[in-house]
Design a protein around this motif. Sequence first.
Motif, PDB file in Angstrom:
ATOM      1  N   VAL A 249       0.749  -1.142   0.082  1.00  0.00           N
ATOM      2  CA  VAL A 249      -0.123  -0.035  -0.144  1.00  0.00           C
ATOM      3  C   VAL A 249       0.864   1.255   0.116  1.00  0.00           C
ATOM      4  O   VAL A 249       0.412   2.342  -0.705  1.00  0.00           O
ATOM      5  CB  VAL A 249      -1.030   0.050   1.230  1.00  0.00           C
ATOM      6  CG1 VAL A 249      -1.656   1.331   1.413  1.00  0.00           C
ATOM      7  CG2 VAL A 249      -2.196  -0.894   0.900  1.00  0.00           C
TER       8      VAL A 249
ATOM      9  N   VAL B 272       2.023   1.537  -3.471  1.00  0.00           N
ATOM     10  CA  VAL B 272       0.928   1.743  -4.798  1.00  0.00           C
ATOM     11  C   VAL B 272       0.249   3.084  -4.274  1.00  0.00           C
ATOM     12  O   VAL B 272      -0.077   3.955  -5.247  1.00  0.00           O
ATOM     13  CB  VAL B 272      -0.345   0.861  -4.390  1.00  0.00           C
ATOM     14  CG1 VAL B 272      -1.425   0.942  -5.439  1.00  0.00           C
ATOM     15  CG2 VAL B 272       0.179  -0.699  -4.990  1.00  0.00           C
ATOM     16  N   GLY B 273       0.329   3.619  -2.975  1.00  0.00           N
ATOM     17  CA  GLY B 273      -0.234   4.913  -2.696  1.00  0.00           C
ATOM     18  C   GLY B 273       0.587   5.868  -3.415  1.00  0.00           C
ATOM     19  O   GLY B 273       0.243   7.066  -3.995  1.00  0.00           O
TER      20      GLY B 273
ATOM     21  N   VAL C 243      -0.164   5.841  -7.188  1.00  0.00           N
ATOM     22  CA  VAL C 243      -1.552   6.528  -7.523  1.00  0.00           C
ATOM     23  C   VAL C 243      -1.318   8.047  -7.423  1.00  0.00           C
ATOM     24  O   VAL C 243      -1.923   8.799  -8.385  1.00  0.00           O
ATOM     25  CB  VAL C 243      -2.674   6.016  -6.820  1.00  0.00           C
ATOM     26  CG1 VAL C 243      -3.888   6.588  -6.977  1.00  0.00           C
ATOM     27  CG2 VAL C 243      -2.808   4.384  -6.829  1.00  0.00           C
ATOM     28  N   ALA C 244      -0.549   8.585  -6.372  1.00  0.00           N
ATOM     29  CA  ALA C 244      -0.411   9.827  -6.152  1.00  0.00           C
ATOM     30  C   ALA C 244       0.365  10.420  -7.452  1.00  0.00           C
ATOM     31  O   ALA C 244       0.049  11.449  -7.762  1.00  0.00           O
ATOM     32  CB  ALA C 244       0.305  10.279  -4.795  1.00  0.00           C
TER      33      ALA C 244
ATOM     34  N   LEU D 126       2.133  10.730  -0.077  1.00  0.00           N
ATOM     35  CA  LEU D 126       1.150   9.655   0.139  1.00  0.00           C
ATOM     36  C   LEU D 126       1.777   7.963   0.344  1.00  0.00           C
ATOM     37  O   LEU D 126       1.250   7.401  -0.177  1.00  0.00           O
ATOM     38  CB  LEU D 126       0.045   9.499  -0.450  1.00  0.00           C
ATOM     39  CG  LEU D 126      -0.814  10.821  -0.760  1.00  0.00           C
ATOM     40  CD1 LEU D 126      -1.671  11.007  -1.760  1.00  0.00           C
ATOM     41  CD2 LEU D 126      -1.214  11.261   0.885  1.00  0.00           C
TER      42      LEU D 126
ATOM     43  N   ILE E  53       0.817   5.511   3.815  1.00  0.00           N
ATOM     44  CA  ILE E  53      -0.362   5.086   4.083  1.00  0.00           C
ATOM     45  C   ILE E  53      -0.515   3.486   4.690  1.00  0.00           C
ATOM     46  O   ILE E  53      -1.072   3.457   5.970  1.00  0.00           O
ATOM     47  CB  ILE E  53      -1.343   5.190   3.022  1.00  0.00           C
ATOM     48  CG1 ILE E  53      -1.429   6.676   2.553  1.00  0.00           C
ATOM     49  CG2 ILE E  53      -2.782   4.481   3.276  1.00  0.00           C
ATOM     50  CD1 ILE E  53      -2.043   6.886   1.204  1.00  0.00           C
TER      51      ILE E  53
ATOM     52  N   LEU F 251      -1.541   2.409   8.684  1.00  0.00           N
ATOM     53  CA  LEU F 251      -2.829   1.553   8.805  1.00  0.00           C
ATOM     54  C   LEU F 251      -2.271   0.517   9.583  1.00  0.00           C
ATOM     55  O   LEU F 251      -3.013   0.139  10.471  1.00  0.00           O
ATOM     56  CB  LEU F 251      -2.932   1.159   7.465  1.00  0.00           C
ATOM     57  CG  LEU F 251      -4.008   0.012   7.669  1.00  0.00           C
ATOM     58  CD1 LEU F 251      -5.379   0.296   7.683  1.00  0.00           C
ATOM     59  CD2 LEU F 251      -4.192  -0.701   6.102  1.00  0.00           C
TER      60      LEU F 251
ATOM     61  N   ILE G 295      -4.061  -0.714  13.576  1.00  0.00           N
ATOM     62  CA  ILE G 295      -4.788  -1.624  13.813  1.00  0.00           C
ATOM     63  C   ILE G 295      -4.101  -2.875  14.473  1.00  0.00           C
ATOM     64  O   ILE G 295      -4.466  -3.525  15.057  1.00  0.00           O
ATOM     65  CB  ILE G 295      -5.548  -2.334  12.421  1.00  0.00           C
ATOM     66  CG1 ILE G 295      -4.845  -2.808  11.317  1.00  0.00           C
ATOM     67  CG2 ILE G 295      -6.760  -1.481  12.347  1.00  0.00           C
ATOM     68  CD1 ILE G 295      -5.755  -3.375  10.274  1.00  0.00           C
TER      69      ILE G 295
ATOM     70  N   VAL H  97      -3.751  13.842   5.122  1.00  0.00           N
ATOM     71  CA  VAL H  97      -4.569  13.066   3.990  1.00  0.00           C
ATOM     72  C   VAL H  97      -4.281  11.581   4.201  1.00  0.00           C
ATOM     73  O   VAL H  97      -5.370  10.650   4.452  1.00  0.00           O
ATOM     74  CB  VAL H  97      -4.296  13.381   2.603  1.00  0.00           C
ATOM     75  CG1 VAL H  97      -4.793  12.612   1.691  1.00  0.00           C
ATOM     76  CG2 VAL H  97      -4.719  14.749   2.307  1.00  0.00           C
TER      77      VAL H  97
ATOM     78  N   LEU I 277      -6.364  10.586   7.511  1.00  0.00           N
ATOM     79  CA  LEU I 277      -7.653  10.446   7.106  1.00  0.00           C
ATOM     80  C   LEU I 277      -8.046   9.142   6.376  1.00  0.00           C
ATOM     81  O   LEU I 277      -9.185   8.548   6.707  1.00  0.00           O
ATOM     82  CB  LEU I 277      -8.178  11.760   6.402  1.00  0.00           C
ATOM     83  CG  LEU I 277      -8.342  12.948   7.439  1.00  0.00           C
ATOM     84  CD1 LEU I 277      -8.771  14.244   6.317  1.00  0.00           C
ATOM     85  CD2 LEU I 277      -9.646  12.593   8.203  1.00  0.00           C
ATOM     86  N   LEU I 278      -7.305   8.922   5.365  1.00  0.00           N
ATOM     87  CA  LEU I 278      -7.560   7.638   4.576  1.00  0.00           C
ATOM     88  C   LEU I 278      -7.594   6.666   5.400  1.00  0.00           C
ATOM     89  O   LEU I 278      -8.451   5.776   5.106  1.00  0.00           O
ATOM     90  CB  LEU I 278      -6.635   7.620   3.487  1.00  0.00           C
ATOM     91  CG  LEU I 278      -6.762   6.639   2.553  1.00  0.00           C
ATOM     92  CD1 LEU I 278      -7.840   7.024   1.212  1.00  0.00           C
ATOM     93  CD2 LEU I 278      -5.690   5.763   1.748  1.00  0.00           C
TER      94      LEU I 278
ATOM     95  N   VAL J 108     -10.873   3.822   6.002  1.00  0.00           N
ATOM     96  CA  VAL J 108     -10.695   2.604   5.531  1.00  0.00           C
ATOM     97  C   VAL J 108     -10.841   1.475   6.923  1.00  0.00           C
ATOM     98  O   VAL J 108     -11.464   0.743   6.672  1.00  0.00           O
ATOM     99  CB  VAL J 108      -9.008   1.990   4.987  1.00  0.00           C
ATOM    100  CG1 VAL J 108      -8.682   0.747   4.905  1.00  0.00           C
ATOM    101  CG2 VAL J 108      -8.697   2.908   3.654  1.00  0.00           C
TER     102      VAL J 108
ATOM    103  N   SER K 185     -14.303   0.942   7.370  1.00  0.00           N
ATOM    104  CA  SER K 185     -15.129  -0.077   6.478  1.00  0.00           C
ATOM    105  C   SER K 185     -14.385  -1.586   6.657  1.00  0.00           C
ATOM    106  O   SER K 185     -15.019  -2.417   5.945  1.00  0.00           O
ATOM    107  CB  SER K 185     -14.766   0.077   5.108  1.00  0.00           C
ATOM    108  OG  SER K 185     -14.525   1.843   4.745  1.00  0.00           O
ATOM    109  N   ILE K 186     -13.437  -1.845   7.476  1.00  0.00           N
ATOM    110  CA  ILE K 186     -13.010  -3.138   7.495  1.00  0.00           C
ATOM    111  C   ILE K 186     -14.022  -3.907   8.618  1.00  0.00           C
ATOM    112  O   ILE K 186     -14.656  -3.481   9.360  1.00  0.00           O
ATOM    113  CB  ILE K 186     -11.610  -3.341   8.272  1.00  0.00           C
ATOM    114  CG1 ILE K 186     -10.610  -2.447   7.376  1.00  0.00           C
ATOM    115  CG2 ILE K 186     -11.034  -4.783   8.637  1.00  0.00           C
ATOM    116  CD1 ILE K 186      -9.245  -2.369   7.893  1.00  0.00           C
TER     117      ILE K 186
END
Lengths: 247, 209
Positions: free
Chosen positions: B23, B26-27, B30-31, B40, B43, B47, B51, B167, B170-171, B175, B178-179
Amino acid sequence: MNQNPILSLHPLTKFYFALFITVSVIIVPNYIFAYAWFPVLMIIAAVAKVAKPFISFILKTLMILLVIVFLMQLFFYPGEDVIGSWWIFDLTHEGLMHGLSLTSRILAIGSAFILFFRIVDVKDFVKALEDIGMPPTGAYIVLSTLQIIPEMRRQSNTIMEAQKTRGVETDGSLIVRAKAFFPTLTPLILSSIASTEERAITLESRAFSAPGKKTSLHKLTKRPIDRVLPWVYIGIIIGLIIWRVFL
Amino acid sequence: MLKKIKADFNLLAVLLIPIGIAVNFVGFQVAQILRLPIFLDTIGTILIGVIAGPWVALVAALITNSITAIFNPVYFPYVVTSMAIGVGAGLLSKYGMLSNIFKTIISGLVITAIAVVVSSPITVLFFGGATGNTSSAITATFLAMGQNIWGAVFSSAIITEIADKVVSVLLVYFVVKSISDRYLSKMKYGHLYMKKKNTKNSKKNDQAS
């Protein structure tokens, strides 16, 4: 078996060599010494037949950085001895010297590790680390990460295309583009996380976390030269320290 | 202490590490594709910290930067920054600092502060203040305005990091929301983010049955 004298060395011998260069340029403050490592590394790269990728890699990654670092020092390093001026800036002797010593070290250490990763297979290196005490789980993490990254890159492209068809805009003002970031990354992370549960079951069915010694199909051999060379590095380092402290 | 840390590395946490590292990459990618002016690229680390706890995040950060080093070893010193961000995210999560959106923004600012304080000395000592990315131009502007090197690097780092880290956090907040509960229940700090609020009772029931 590989017959190339450089490539056939044990991965740790190569790794210690990169560390040896790092330590040596920290001990010796002279920038000529640090710059002198570069031709040495070029010769090693040539013998290992990786000269071309080695040089193109350095041009791509290191050159811009070195130029910027050097110019920053030249223009902005505080100093008294002005040797020239350009536009509103004064060029100082101190800045020139600091720029040279900083770039020489970045070049020596950076190219040493760039060369290291050209002449060693990551798989071999991870195995070597495992042999000297890294837990096998660590080896699994590194190797599976290298597999997962390209996989997730592809997946992120797919998701982005899919979101575009749904009407998520990826072109336009900064805010519009920034908004597209969330719908791309969120599904990617959630689906990847969901896949770990399946992977856990697969690994468990193969006794991944069972206690006991793990055997490996991949074996590395140490030749006499791999035992001698690290001591040679240590010897030279001690010599350099003595030279720095007493002379 | 060591045993406690080892307990953090259960199989699902271990399997989360490669995902988090990917991630991070890939973050960043994508940025770049979206031409965002921020990186970014932490991330995944954040994350994992949120967790699975600070220690797992520390390992993830270490491996992320080691893999980056395969492609460009020059920036390896910043491994210290990533590790500090991971541990910071883990501790913030532990004390419930990601439980609502307001606290999450505060957490983003705290992580920005961590990133700036840890990365600035690296920028100054290893690279003399510039590493060739966008913040170098800002640093140079501050220097030309007569600031000293530390002030210039600190100010430019704050400017470039603040949007990036807020950012990212917040992402992560969205996320994690929604897990699924089923997955969260197996993670160290997962119970803090589960939708069913009677977690304590259900845990007791699980043990009883």
